[in-house]
Design an enzyme around this catalytic site. Structure first.
Site, short mmCIF file in Angstrom:
data_model
loop_
_atom_site.label_atom_id
_atom_site.label_comp_id
_atom_site.label_asym_id
_atom_site.label_seq_id
_atom_site.Cartn_x
_atom_site.Cartn_y
_atom_site.Cartn_z
N HIS A 27 6.29 -0.01 6.97
CA HIS A 27 6.16 -1.57 7.34
C HIS A 27 4.95 -2.17 6.43
O HIS A 27 3.73 -1.89 6.82
CB HIS A 27 5.51 -1.85 8.88
CG HIS A 27 5.77 -3.40 8.97
ND1 HIS A 27 6.82 -4.18 9.53
CD2 HIS A 27 4.84 -4.28 9.10
CE1 HIS A 27 6.70 -5.21 9.55
NE2 HIS A 27 5.19 -5.61 9.14
N HIS A 29 4.46 -5.26 3.24
CA HIS A 29 5.12 -6.54 2.38
C HIS A 29 4.68 -6.52 0.96
O HIS A 29 3.55 -5.89 0.42
CB HIS A 29 4.44 -7.67 3.18
CG HIS A 29 4.70 -7.59 4.52
ND1 HIS A 29 5.88 -7.84 5.36
CD2 HIS A 29 3.83 -7.66 5.68
CE1 HIS A 29 5.78 -7.73 6.57
NE2 HIS A 29 4.34 -7.64 6.71
N TYR A 45 2.33 -20.19 6.69
CA TYR A 45 1.04 -19.88 6.12
C TYR A 45 1.33 -19.57 4.79
O TYR A 45 2.44 -19.27 4.24
CB TYR A 45 0.67 -18.58 6.86
CG TYR A 45 1.25 -17.39 6.76
CD1 TYR A 45 0.98 -16.70 5.87
CD2 TYR A 45 2.52 -17.01 7.79
CE1 TYR A 45 1.85 -15.32 5.62
CE2 TYR A 45 3.33 -15.81 7.47
CZ TYR A 45 2.91 -14.90 6.48
OH TYR A 45 3.84 -13.96 6.29
N ARG A 126 5.07 -18.79 16.04
CA ARG A 126 3.94 -19.40 15.46
C ARG A 126 4.62 -19.03 13.91
O ARG A 126 3.93 -19.40 12.87
CB ARG A 126 2.80 -18.66 15.58
CG ARG A 126 2.63 -17.41 15.03
CD ARG A 126 1.34 -16.89 15.50
NE ARG A 126 1.43 -15.27 15.54
CZ ARG A 126 1.45 -14.51 14.61
NH1 ARG A 126 1.16 -14.84 13.28
NH2 ARG A 126 1.53 -13.16 14.64
N ASP A 245 1.27 -2.20 7.31
CA ASP A 245 1.27 -3.55 7.34
C ASP A 245 0.56 -4.37 6.20
O ASP A 245 0.06 -5.35 6.44
CB ASP A 245 0.98 -4.20 8.93
CG ASP A 245 1.43 -5.68 8.99
OD1 ASP A 245 2.24 -5.96 8.47
OD2 ASP A 245 0.59 -6.22 9.60
#
Ligand code: 0GY
Length: 293
Positions: A27, A29, A45, A126, A245
């Site tokens: 995981h 990005h 965001y 969100r 992450d």
């Protein structure tokens, strides 16, 4: 970048724990860079740029072999930055895309050829506007024909109402970040026990034991998150994944040290067999399925 969000740590510590050969960061990005891959107009965001070169550097520095690059909401349904990273990774990365219900077979085939192995359904309010369930069902129908799976992201209070829908999906599901429990409530709280039961009752559901930095109340070294991850690793050793992450979007009070995240692994997977399953066998089975294990 949004002023109240923190950029990633450019100088993580060298971990003491050595991941086994073939370990996967399942995981992470890539963001931008914005002048080449602009962020989506509908984003909630704006992150700091986190280009593929930095991700690959981090992979090597931490002693990892492969990445699973997950499309994040700030790039919307434009998967080009993620696909560009897959193409540059020389087989060492696969991806999770975000697509709409009208995605064509040709578009899916191109993503598949680039190394995409699944789609993400994001229910976190969100981060994204709500998507009609009907749209998700249409996407699920299209992607299961490719043998892809579905990554789902929600927060613990949503689980009860989402369960009938999730359990109706005709694919392997991978739940991000342990279903985002409120760690202050402890592992015995009904919310986390509901999540444990979901996995116990449905052997097509996996989870990522990720994001101590998002879940912690105590801060590093994340002692309060360890029991949650450890419970899942012990109970479902063949259906857990681990990831950094990186670059940790939307963090406001902690800038995670990725070396410290690696050093957490032996605290949540306490035997060599658990570590191998978590880091090597499980992610390779799901993301590089045609390779002999
Ligand atoms: C994560 C974390 C978050 C963001 C996204 O798609 C996204 O924008 O996933 C978050 O803010 O919780 O990496 O899953």
């Amino acid at each position: 970048m949004d002023a109240d969000y923190r950029p990633f740590d450019p100088n993580p510590s060298k971990p003491r724990f050595t991941p086994p050969p073939g370990a996967v960061d399942a995981h992470c990005h890539v963001f931008g860079p914005a002048d080449t891959f602009p962020y989506a107009p509908e984003r909630k965001y704006t992150p700091c740029d986190a280009p593929k070169e930095k991700l690959f550097e981090l992979r090597d520095f931490l002693g990892l072999s492969r990445n699973v690059i997950v499309q994040a909401s700030c790039h919307g349904r434009d998967n080009t930055a993620m696909v560009d990273a897959l193409q540059a990774a020389g087989g060492r990365a696969t991806g999770i895309a975000v697509v709409g219900p009208d995605v064509t077979a040709e578009e899916l085939a191109a993503l598949d050829a680039a190394g995409v192995r699944g789609v993400r359904f994001n229910f976190v309010k969100r981060l994204v506007d709500a998507t009609p369930r009907e749209n998700y069902l249409r996407i699920a129908d299209k992607i299961t024909r490719l043998g892809w799976h579905i990554v789902v992201y929600f927060e613990a209070p949503e689980l009860e109402s989402l369960t009938p829908f999730l359990t109706s999906l005709p694919a392997t599901l991978v739940v991000d970040h342990m279903g985002r429990p409120d760690v202050a409530k402890g592992v015995d709280h009904p919310d986390f026990q509901r999540f444990v039961r979901l996995l116990a009752d449905h052997d097509n559901i996996w989870t990522k034991v990720t994001c101590p930095e998002r879940l912690t109340v105590a801060g590093p070294p994340y002692d309060d998150v360890v029991p949650f991850a450890r419970t899942l690793v012990e109970r479902f050793p063949d259906r857990v994944l681990w990831g950094t992450d990186w670059p940790h979007p939307n963090m406001t009070w902690i800038v995670p040290d990725d070396g410290e995240l690696i050093d957490m692994i032996p605290r949540i997977a306490t035997t060599a067999a658990q570590q191998r399953a978590l880091l090597v066998d499980n992610p390779n089975r799901l993301y590089w399925p045609t390779e002999r294990q």
